[in-house]
Design a protein around this motif. Structure first.
Motif, PDB file in Angstrom:
ATOM      1  N   VAL A 176      44.242  39.886  19.793  1.00  0.00           N
ATOM      2  CA  VAL A 176      44.123  38.635  19.787  1.00  0.00           C
ATOM      3  C   VAL A 176      44.234  37.616  21.026  1.00  0.00           C
ATOM      4  N   ILE A 177      45.245  38.184  22.071  1.00  0.00           N
ATOM      5  CA  ILE A 177      45.554  37.624  23.391  1.00  0.00           C
ATOM      6  C   ILE A 177      44.131  37.874  24.187  1.00  0.00           C
ATOM      7  N   LEU A 178      43.464  38.958  23.972  1.00  0.00           N
ATOM      8  CA  LEU A 178      42.189  39.456  24.672  1.00  0.00           C
ATOM      9  C   LEU A 178      40.868  38.512  24.422  1.00  0.00           C
ATOM     10  N   ASN A 179      40.908  38.144  22.984  1.00  0.00           N
ATOM     11  CA  ASN A 179      39.908  37.244  22.505  1.00  0.00           C
ATOM     12  C   ASN A 179      39.896  35.788  22.795  1.00  0.00           C
ATOM     13  N   GLU A 180      41.275  35.524  23.270  1.00  0.00           N
ATOM     14  CA  GLU A 180      41.619  34.069  23.554  1.00  0.00           C
ATOM     15  C   GLU A 180      41.142  33.834  24.925  1.00  0.00           C
ATOM     16  N   ILE A 181      40.998  34.885  25.849  1.00  0.00           N
ATOM     17  CA  ILE A 181      40.388  34.764  27.197  1.00  0.00           C
ATOM     18  C   ILE A 181      39.001  34.306  26.994  1.00  0.00           C
ATOM     19  N   PRO A 182      38.551  33.297  27.832  1.00  0.00           N
ATOM     20  CA  PRO A 182      37.347  33.045  27.873  1.00  0.00           C
ATOM     21  C   PRO A 182      36.325  33.676  28.489  1.00  0.00           C
ATOM     22  N   LYS A 183      35.168  33.883  27.584  1.00  0.00           N
ATOM     23  CA  LYS A 183      34.101  34.828  28.408  1.00  0.00           C
ATOM     24  C   LYS A 183      33.657  34.358  29.816  1.00  0.00           C
ATOM     25  N   GLY A 184      33.592  35.294  30.631  1.00  0.00           N
ATOM     26  CA  GLY A 184      33.119  34.800  32.064  1.00  0.00           C
ATOM     27  C   GLY A 184      34.341  34.925  32.800  1.00  0.00           C
ATOM     28  N   THR A 185      35.721  35.028  32.427  1.00  0.00           N
ATOM     29  CA  THR A 185      36.823  35.134  33.371  1.00  0.00           C
ATOM     30  C   THR A 185      36.681  36.288  34.321  1.00  0.00           C
ATOM     31  N   THR A 186      36.998  36.222  35.475  1.00  0.00           N
ATOM     32  CA  THR A 186      36.882  37.380  36.455  1.00  0.00           C
ATOM     33  C   THR A 186      38.300  37.730  36.961  1.00  0.00           C
ATOM     34  N   GLU A 187      39.105  37.051  36.828  1.00  0.00           N
ATOM     35  CA  GLU A 187      40.399  37.406  37.223  1.00  0.00           C
ATOM     36  C   GLU A 187      41.703  36.644  36.475  1.00  0.00           C
ATOM     37  N   VAL A 188      42.698  37.578  36.279  1.00  0.00           N
ATOM     38  CA  VAL A 188      43.791  37.246  35.421  1.00  0.00           C
ATOM     39  C   VAL A 188      45.197  37.464  36.384  1.00  0.00           C
ATOM     40  N   PHE A 189      46.062  36.894  36.012  1.00  0.00           N
ATOM     41  CA  PHE A 189      47.480  37.307  36.561  1.00  0.00           C
ATOM     42  C   PHE A 189      48.495  37.625  35.078  1.00  0.00           C
ATOM     43  N   ARG A 208      35.694  44.806  33.699  1.00  0.00           N
ATOM     44  CA  ARG A 208      35.553  44.390  35.217  1.00  0.00           C
ATOM     45  C   ARG A 208      36.020  43.250  35.611  1.00  0.00           C
ATOM     46  N   VAL A 209      37.127  42.946  34.879  1.00  0.00           N
ATOM     47  CA  VAL A 209      38.133  41.729  35.149  1.00  0.00           C
ATOM     48  C   VAL A 209      39.278  42.301  36.136  1.00  0.00           C
ATOM     49  N   ARG A 210      39.410  41.456  37.130  1.00  0.00           N
ATOM     50  CA  ARG A 210      40.454  41.968  38.314  1.00  0.00           C
ATOM     51  C   ARG A 210      41.929  41.545  37.513  1.00  0.00           C
ATOM     52  N   VAL A 211      42.703  42.370  37.427  1.00  0.00           N
ATOM     53  CA  VAL A 211      43.901  42.145  36.859  1.00  0.00           C
ATOM     54  C   VAL A 211      45.151  42.166  37.901  1.00  0.00           C
ATOM     55  N   MET A 212      45.680  41.198  38.308  1.00  0.00           N
ATOM     56  CA  MET A 212      46.984  40.921  38.909  1.00  0.00           C
ATOM     57  C   MET A 212      48.102  41.466  38.416  1.00  0.00           C
TER      58      MET A 212
END
Length: 620
Positions: A437-450, A470-474
């Motif tokens: 559910v959380i992952l599918n809330e993230i907009p497509k095209g997001t390249t970086e998350v904290f 290939r999303v950068r995860v801090m």
């Protein structure tokens, strides 16, 4: 065509403002100090007190009926109360205003009523005699008439539109019916007063007993033992039972009496099925074994009031703190101590999905208790007992709520599966669907998350899933060892997308925050304007930033064919449940045979997500 006369309430459009109609009477009591024995307007105080007690009588019966942990084996109708019924009966107390007005008018027109003594025993006998000779046959005759043609289609149909009777259902009727009922109730009292034997004690006791029996009959819980009627068969004709009255709701051409089945016998309308049904219900045959159980817990003292057996209307709305909770807080606190001492898991609510019974059980532990070191063993004992009880009953899947699957508490349920390897019930933490559910809330095209709470079960799974995209995860963590452990789990070509950070300042240019650890307002300040906070932290973080947006806890909407659901799950809207709860539902519907405990299998996130959508669950 206009509505029939006296088929709707004049104050129907006032909503909760209808209680202002009591204002003149309350004002008169306050200005004349009506509670004092020397006040000439003491009758106003007594009248208001009577109606408060009447409301409490029906309210307490509804509370008892919804204490499923006490009454589930004696329920008459097995279905749950849904939101539609709760809304329909929302203003069940409309008739109090009408009867209070008429009562006040009677005291003004007949001054001798204001001089009633406190008690007169002769009046009790007169009232009982008039009740049996006049009230009972009058109600029986009128009730039969209301089941015919015009009266039923324009008035009494409303009462019978309720599927599952509860105490409030007894009050759910049109003004015309309540005027008639007031006449039925008033004849014995007026007769005793006109004969000079009326009293305040008689007025209170007769009306409250009248309301008590009306509420009992519609309570949907059988309260009489079979042995009582077998020892004294005559009682079957002298007092009706909830089962007897329930037959009238299913077969409308029988069992019309007020309280005494004798008049059904005399009128030839007694349904002989009632006695056999009574014995069947008392035997416990109606008690259902649930197919799925969600093991919840209480968040805090005030949230413990958010249940059907406390305030039905409150539980049917998303939880938020209301002023009325302040008045009930002391009782809730005492209840907390009692439940802590009692230490027994109780049935909280239930609903039906795809013809299968789903129950919510609750561990009698409050949020703060999960963080007390000395309470850890006791909480695990309660969870273990619930799992073993479910296993013995034949429950197929038991899903653990947020704190009941805490990693530090029991390793996300691993403790119980290892300790009892032969469990037939499948233990599920539901976090796979929560992650989905959380992952599918993230907009497509997001390249970086904290990501905070990055090394938790959910944090680890979210990080590993996103890095594959290939999303950068801090990942916010001070532990190099735990970060390296998670990074090594990622395929080598994706490890570069996992980055360890140790300060919130590192995310001051990142607008996608995934929160798995509680954030103070000060820590939120580091988020840039326009940030959206996705979260899987319990309790949710405070919406401090006006220039940012905040997501709710991961949740899904149940399919439209769910039945009997009448409770909101914490702060969620109607028909929406937390993702871990939904994860357990999917586990059951799919017939998975494995335990879902411990670490999340990242490869199953998309599989479980698609399964949830297939079964009609929808993201919020």
């Amino acid at each position: 065509m206009g509505a029939s006369p006296l088929s709707s309430w004049p104050w129907e459009n006032l909503g909760s403002y209808k209680y202002l109609l009591y204002g003149p009477l309350v004002a008169k009591v306050v200005t004349s100090r009506g509670w004092e024995s020397t006040s000439p307007d003491q009758w106003c105080f007594y009248l208001l007190l009577l109606f408060v007690l009447r409301g409490a009588t029906y309210g307490f019966w509804v509370m008892y009926c919804n204490m499923h942990f006490l009454t589930r084996q004696r329920r008459i109708f097995k279905e749950g109360i849904d939101f539609a019924q709760i809304d329909k009966e929302w203003h069940w107390d409309n008739f109090f205003i009408l009867q209070c007005m008429i009562g006040a008018l009677a005291f003004c027109v007949f001054p001798f009523l204001r001089q009633l003594p406190f008690w007169d025993m002769t009046g009790v006998g007169i009232t009982l005699l008039l009740h049996v000779l006049i009230s009972e046959p009058l109600y029986y005759w009128a009730h039969r008439e209301f089941h015919k043609g015009y009266l039923f289609s324009n008035y009494h149909y409303l009462h019978h539109s309720i599927r599952i009777p509860q105490a409030f259902t007894a009050c759910f009727a049109t003004p015309l019916e309540h005027l008639l009922l007031m006449g039925v109730m008033g004849v014995p009292l007026l007769g005793a007063c006109l004969m000079g034997h009326g009293s305040w004690g008689l007025l209170f006791s007769y009306i409250l007993v009248f309301d008590f029996l009306r509420a009992m009959g519609s309570s949907n819980v059988e309260v009489f033992s079979v042995g009582l009627f077998e020892a004294f068969p005559v009682l079957r004709n002298l007092i009706y039972t909830p089962t007897y009255h329930s037959v009238h709701h299913t077969e409308k051409n029988s069992n019309f009496c007020l309280f005494m089945p004798l008049f059904d016998w005399l009128g030839g309308t007694m349904n002989t099925k009632a006695w056999e049904l009574h014995k069947e219900i008392i035997s416990g045959k109606n008690d259902q074994v649930p197919d799925f159980v969600f093991l919840a817990h209480v968040v805090d003292v005030s949230q413990s009031l958010h249940s059907q057996f406390v305030l039905r209307w409150q539980a049917s709305l998303p939880y938020k703190f209301r002023l009325i909770l302040i008045l009930m807080w002391p009782a809730a606190f005492i209840s907390m101590l009692m439940l802590w001492a009692w230490s027994k898991t109780f049935l909280f609510s239930f609903y039906n999905l795809r013809g299968k019974l789903h129950q919510v059980w609750a561990v009698p532990r409050y949020g703060f208790q999960y963080f007390l070191p000395f309470a850890k063993a006791g909480i695990n004992d309660q969870i273990e007992l619930a799992i073993l009880r479910a296993d013995k009953m034949g429950v197929k899947v038991l899903s653990l709520a947020a704190l009941n699957k805490n990693e530090a508490l029991n390793g996300g349920g691993t403790l119980f599966v290892k300790k009892h390897p032969d469990l037939k019930v499948r233990v599920v933490h539901g976090n796979t669907l929560t992650a989905a559910v959380i992952l599918n809330e993230i907009p497509k095209g997001t390249t970086e998350v904290f990501l905070t709470g990055a090394t938790s079960k959910l944090g680890r799974a979210i990080a590993l899933y996103l890095c594959r995209k290939r999303v950068r995860v801090m990942m916010l963590t001070l532990s190099v060892e735990r970060f390296n452990s998670i990074q090594k789990e990622a395929p080598e070509e994706y490890r570069q997308y996992l980055v360890q950070v140790t300060k919130y300042q590192s995310a001051q240019n990142c607008k996608t925050w995934i929160v798995g650890k509680w954030l103070s307002p000060r820590e939120q300040r580091w988020a840039p304007s326009g940030t959206h906070f996705h979260q899987f932290v319990v309790p949710p973080i405070i919406s401090f930033r006006r220039d940012c947006t905040y997501g709710n806890l991961a949740a899904m909407r149940l399919p439209e064919d769910v039945e009997g659901l009448g409770t909101c799950e914490y702060t969620l809207e109607r028909g929406v449940i937390h993702a871990c709860h939904a994860g357990g539902v999917v586990h059951f519907l799919e017939g998975y045979t494995h335990h879902e405990v411990g670490a999340i299998d990242v490869d199953r996130i998309d599989i479980v997500w698609q399964a949830a959508l297939k079964h009609g669950l929808r993201p919020v």
